[in-house]
Design an enzyme around this catalytic site. Structure first.
Site, PDB file in Angstrom:
ATOM      1  N   SER A   1       0.848  -1.198   0.000  1.00 42.11           N
ATOM      2  CA  SER A   1       0.000   0.000   0.000  1.00 42.11           C
ATOM      3  C   SER A   1       0.880   1.244   0.000  1.00 42.11           C
ATOM      4  O   SER A   1       1.997   1.226   0.528  1.00 42.11           O
ATOM      5  CB  SER A   1      -0.886   0.025   1.246  1.00 42.11           C
ATOM      6  OG  SER A   1      -0.099   0.221   2.406  1.00 42.11           O
ATOM      7  N   ASP A   2       0.383   2.314  -0.590  1.00 41.42           N
ATOM      8  CA  ASP A   2       1.003   3.603  -0.308  1.00 41.42           C
ATOM      9  C   ASP A   2       0.818   3.866   1.188  1.00 41.42           C
ATOM     10  O   ASP A   2       0.033   3.190   1.861  1.00 41.42           O
ATOM     11  CB  ASP A   2       0.391   4.714  -1.173  1.00 41.42           C
ATOM     12  CG  ASP A   2       1.362   5.893  -1.345  1.00 41.42           C
ATOM     13  OD1 ASP A   2       2.273   6.064  -0.506  1.00 41.42           O
ATOM     14  OD2 ASP A   2       1.200   6.653  -2.315  1.00 41.42           O
ATOM     15  N   TRP A   3       1.539   4.834   1.731  1.00 41.75           N
ATOM     16  CA  TRP A   3       1.595   5.017   3.183  1.00 41.75           C
ATOM     17  C   TRP A   3       0.235   5.458   3.748  1.00 41.75           C
ATOM     18  O   TRP A   3      -0.137   6.614   3.677  1.00 41.75           O
ATOM     19  CB  TRP A   3       2.723   5.997   3.518  1.00 41.75           C
ATOM     20  CG  TRP A   3       4.021   5.289   3.790  1.00 41.75           C
ATOM     21  CD1 TRP A   3       4.819   5.468   4.880  1.00 41.75           C
ATOM     22  CD2 TRP A   3       4.679   4.271   3.002  1.00 41.75           C
ATOM     23  NE1 TRP A   3       5.914   4.628   4.819  1.00 41.75           N
ATOM     24  CE2 TRP A   3       5.857   3.877   3.693  1.00 41.75           C
ATOM     25  CE3 TRP A   3       4.373   3.617   1.818  1.00 41.75           C
ATOM     26  CZ2 TRP A   3       6.723   2.892   3.216  1.00 41.75           C
ATOM     27  CZ3 TRP A   3       5.239   2.633   1.339  1.00 41.75           C
ATOM     28  CH2 TRP A   3       6.383   2.283   2.034  1.00 41.75           C
ATOM     29  N   ASN A   4      -0.475   4.440   4.251  1.00 44.05           N
ATOM     30  CA  ASN A   4      -1.834   4.591   4.778  1.00 44.05           C
ATOM     31  C   ASN A   4      -2.902   4.672   3.705  1.00 44.05           C
ATOM     32  O   ASN A   4      -3.928   5.310   3.891  1.00 44.05           O
ATOM     33  CB  ASN A   4      -1.940   5.781   5.734  1.00 44.05           C
ATOM     34  CG  ASN A   4      -1.570   5.377   7.138  1.00 44.05           C
ATOM     35  OD1 ASN A   4      -0.655   4.577   7.314  1.00 44.05           O
ATOM     36  ND2 ASN A   4      -2.273   5.874   8.119  1.00 44.05           N
TER      37      ASN A   4
END
Ligand SMILES: *[C@@H]1O[C@H](CO)[C@@H](O)[C@H](O)[C@H]1NC(C)=O
Ligand SMILES: *[C@@H]1O[C@H](CO)[C@@H](O)[C@H](O)[C@H]1NC(C)=O
Ligand SMILES: *[C@@H]1O[C@H](CO)[C@@H](O)[C@H](O)[C@H]1NC(C)=O
Ligand SMILES: *[C@@H]1O[C@H](CO)[C@@H](O)[C@H](O)[C@H]1NC(C)=O
Length: 737
Positions: A253-256
């Site tokens: 995932s991208d960060w969050n």
């Protein structure tokens, strides 16, 4: 379980990599080792390998838990696509957009290899790049400079070469951001609604190249696609990426960018980053113990968790990180001072990429190259390094001093910047040139410095970056395409005082130049983009002609902003109504004359094209057969070649990027008049001639057929255009299928 959840679980179990053979690409052996290791892990360890240890929980921007049962580290994941972020000393490479502007496969590969060597030397397992999303459909999008070009073919070749370079040096690459993250405004809430054909032919295309290059990982993006989050979009992850493209690596995932425990797992997400709730509501830690519970209660199949772990371990084995990989040598959170120096001679790669990506837009009366001028005025704040230091602003989030990279997470610390003025002064000392300067953007001071000099060089710029920083009122995305700091007025003032003005533009993307071009005293325009730490040296190479400029625009420069037909939106929905018609595809389709077209760039010499030869044979209809990493194997088969002879017809050495564009027959549904499908950069001495050979693959002459859900070669007459830019076509031909 709801019926829908049961269905998803069954589907998730089915979409495991065991279903594919990888065609001897190295993945088979890596999977063998990964599966042997999987058998030794307990459930908590498996969950730890797929879950980040929380933001700032380890030395890198992303870190996973270290298991004890196998020899496998706490994985270190680190930005950025142009160098190792939050560490020093490192090399600050030219941005992706400059790598694209070189149109030089071997230089792009060398840049990737040098970056990968630095990442490995610092103990980084996964470097978070390269970027093909944003692709750059909006010329004012904040992060377009992190990627290579808004043309999917050029972007795809650059993805492939960069990944080959990086992974050849031992670091895992991460192709990002998948997909539709085309602007910064509302990026975490907007839905990019992209029709199926456009998705395939524009946005997924470069990711096909990335998967074909055996990229270890892919990062899903913040935005939604068709209303469902990219990181839990079953059609995008299990469907397109893992099944249609046969991607054997893992999706992080991208960060969050993760929003659920069960749905993200069953939709194909393999790793959550950074594993915490740093932007989401408190308590929203979706995996870790929650994933273990979800497997225990049957809502995520055990086979899905095993598949996540297998993919991650296989990627680690694939690039050889199981033998003698260096430990992490820095911490992102305390200034980043590394206990090793990994920079080697990478500054020579930086200088070569910066030099060969510099685009000469205008050069009346051979104003350039400079030949030992008696006097020069150097004007503008962009000519000098920020007096507070090149890293004075966190994540490069200010536009003070010369611009050499954009801002945000896609940055690295400069070890130094060679400023344009510094480098010109060294050359001037050797030449006996008298230099006057005005290194503010004050128009009165500029005019007075320019008045007595034979030639004035004015430096202007335009910056952008990631939306968590706002610079001079620009919240990531640019508010307009004009030069910053009243650059137009600065040039006007200088052009009123001096008859021989050269304008240098450092920019993240296109800038509208009409005001500048309306000044008859502006004789030349030089476009170094975002050149990285060797900025001034590379510029001097070009300005003084030790190397002829050979960069070509990786995007179109329009006469006015509205000509692009695309822009970022404040709406929470972007319907991508322009479809396939972005950048030159749009200008060609609508007969809009650009100022400087895609693929354009001048040289100090001239090139002649001759002897076009077209030899293409393919079976019409859909690509069929087995899937290899990248897609249906047949798509990558060579179906023919186009060749042309290019001669250096001028008096100095130079390099030409010969470009091949293809127009599909009328039997294909509405398609852009021509699309880039080949290029080759030729370095030629005066008088020298050489053949350019463009190999066409089946994919290059196909379109995505929405009904059949396949890539189809249409029947009819294909147009072949070969030239020096997308509009400077020198030779035309055709072939029939
Ligand atoms: C799994 O292995 C870890 C060591 O990596 C250990 O701490 C943990 O107790 C084990 N869990 C179980 C349930 O055996
Ligand atoms: C999104 O919706 C469009 C329009 O209905 C459709 O063509 C496309 O396949 C959808 N894409 C995904 C990934 O669901
Ligand atoms: C299973 O556990 C997960 C994680 O705690 C939870 O989100 C999910 O709602 C549970 N599902 C069922 C059917 O109990
Ligand atoms: C350099 O130019 C300035 C401004 O025109 C002039 O005052 C100065 O005498 C010149 N110096 C030399 C060495 O020519």
């Amino acid at each position: 379980m709801l019926a829908e959840q049961i269905f998803l679980s069954v589907l998730a179990a089915a979409v495991t990599v065991q279903a594919y053979g990888f065609g001897g690409s190295g993945w088979d052996a890596a999977y063998g080792r990964a599966k042997a290791a999987l058998n030794k892990l307990n459930q908590t360890e498996k969950v730890g390998i797929v879950t980040g240890v929380k933001w700032m929980g380890g030395p890198c921007v992303g870190n996973t838990y270290k298991p004890s049962s196998i020899d496998y580290p706490s994985l270190c994941l680190q930005d950025s696509p142009l160098g190792v972020r939050f560490a020093n000393p490192v090399t600050a490479f030219p941005a992706g957009i400059n790598a694209g502007a070189t149109w030089d496969r071997s230089l792009i590969n060398a840049r990737g290899a040098a970056m990968g060597a630095e990442a490995k030397g610092l103990g980084v397992n996964v470097q978070l790049g390269p970027v093909a999303g944003p692709l750059g459909k909006n010329p004012n999008s904040g992060r377009i400079w992190e990627g290579f070009s808004n043309d999917p073919y050029l972007s795809g070749v650059a993805m492939e070469e960069t990944i080959a370079g990086m992974q050849g040096s031992g670091v895992q690459a991460c192709a990002k951001h998948y997909i539709g993250n085309e602007q910064e405004h509302n990026r975490e809430t907007i839905s990019s609604n992209i029709d199926d054909r456009t998705l395939h032919e524009l946005y997924v295309w470069p990711f096909m190249n990335a998967v074909k290059a055996n990229v270890a990982s892919v990062m899903c993006s913040y935005n939604k696609v068709n209303g469902s989050w990219s990181c839990e979009n079953d059609a995008l992850l299990n469907g397109l990426l893992k099944t249609e493209l046969g991607f054997p690596g893992y999706i992080m995932s991208d960060w969050n960018a993760q929003h659920t425990t069960v749905n993200s797992a069953n939709s194909g997400l393999d790793m959550t980053m950074p594993g915490s709730d740093f932007n989401n509501p408190p308590g929203s830690i979706y995996w870790g113990p929650n994933l273990e519970a979800a497997v225990a209660n049957g809502s995520v199949p055990q086979s899905r968790l095993d598949d996540m772990v297998t993919r991650i371990l296989a990627s680690w084995h694939l690039v050889g990180q199981d033998e003698g990989y260096p430990p992490v040598a820095f911490s992102s959170w305390n200034g980043g001072k590394a206990n090793v120096d990994v920079t080697g001679d990478h500054k020579s790669v930086v200088r070569a990429v910066a030099r060969d990506s510099t685009v000469l837009l205008k050069n009346d009366n051979n104003a350039l190259p400079l030949r030992k001028p008696k006097s020069l005025a150097i004007i503008g704040q962009d000519a000098t390094v920020n007096p507070a230091g090149p890293n004075a602003c966190s994540d490069r989030g200010c536009d003070t001093g010369t611009l050499a990279m954009g801002w945000g997470s896609g940055t690295a610390q400069f070890p130094y910047i060679v400023g344009p003025l510094d480098a010109i002064q060294s050359q001037a000392a050797a030449d006996g040139t008298n230099i006057t300067t005005s290194t503010t953007d004050d128009t009165t001071a500029a005019a007075s410095a320019a008045a007595s000099a034979g030639t004035a060089i004015v430096f202007i710029n335009s910056d952008s970056g990631e939306g968590y920083i706002t610079v001079e009122g620009n919240a990531g995305d640019r508010n307009n395409l004009d030069p910053w700091h009243n650059g137009n007025e600065l040039v006007q003032a200088v052009a009123a005082a001096n008859k021989n003005v050269i304008v240098v533009v450092h920019s993240v993307g296109p800038v509208i130049l009409e005001t500048i071009l309306a000044q008859p005293n502006v004789k030349a325009i030089v476009w170094p983009g975002l050149p990285g730490q060797e900025s001034g040296n590379a510029l001097v190479d070009v300005l003084y002609g030790s190397t002829s400029p050979s960069g070509k625009l990786p995007y179109t420069i329009a006469k006015q902003f509205s000509d692009y037909g695309t822009t970022w939106t404040t709406s929470l929905v972007d319907d991508f109504t322009e479809g396939l018609f972005i950048d030159y595809r749009h200008f060609d389709e609508n007969n809009i004359t650009p100022r400087y077209e895609f693929g354009y760039g001048l040289s100090y010499t001239t090139f002649k094209y001759s002897d076009l030869d077209v030899n293409v044979q393919a079976r019409p209809g859909a690509a069929e057969g087995p899937i290899v990493p990248g897609g249906v194997k047949e798509l990558f088969d060579t179906v023919g070649t186009v060749t042309v002879t290019v001669q250096n017809s001028g008096k100095v050495a130079g390099a030409e990027v010969a470009q091949l564009y293809i127009g599909l027959p009328d039997s294909a549904p509405s398609t852009p008049p021509k699309q880039l499908r080949g290029f080759q950069k030729l370095h030629l001495a005066p008088g020298q001639r050489e053949g350019a050979t463009f190999e066409l693959t089946r994919r290059d002459i196909s379109y995505w057929d929405v009904q059949q859900q396949k890539w189809v070669v249409p029947s009819g007459t294909f147009k072949v255009y070969v030239g020096s830019s997308s509009r400077d076509i020198r030779e035309q031909g055709s072939f029939r299928i």
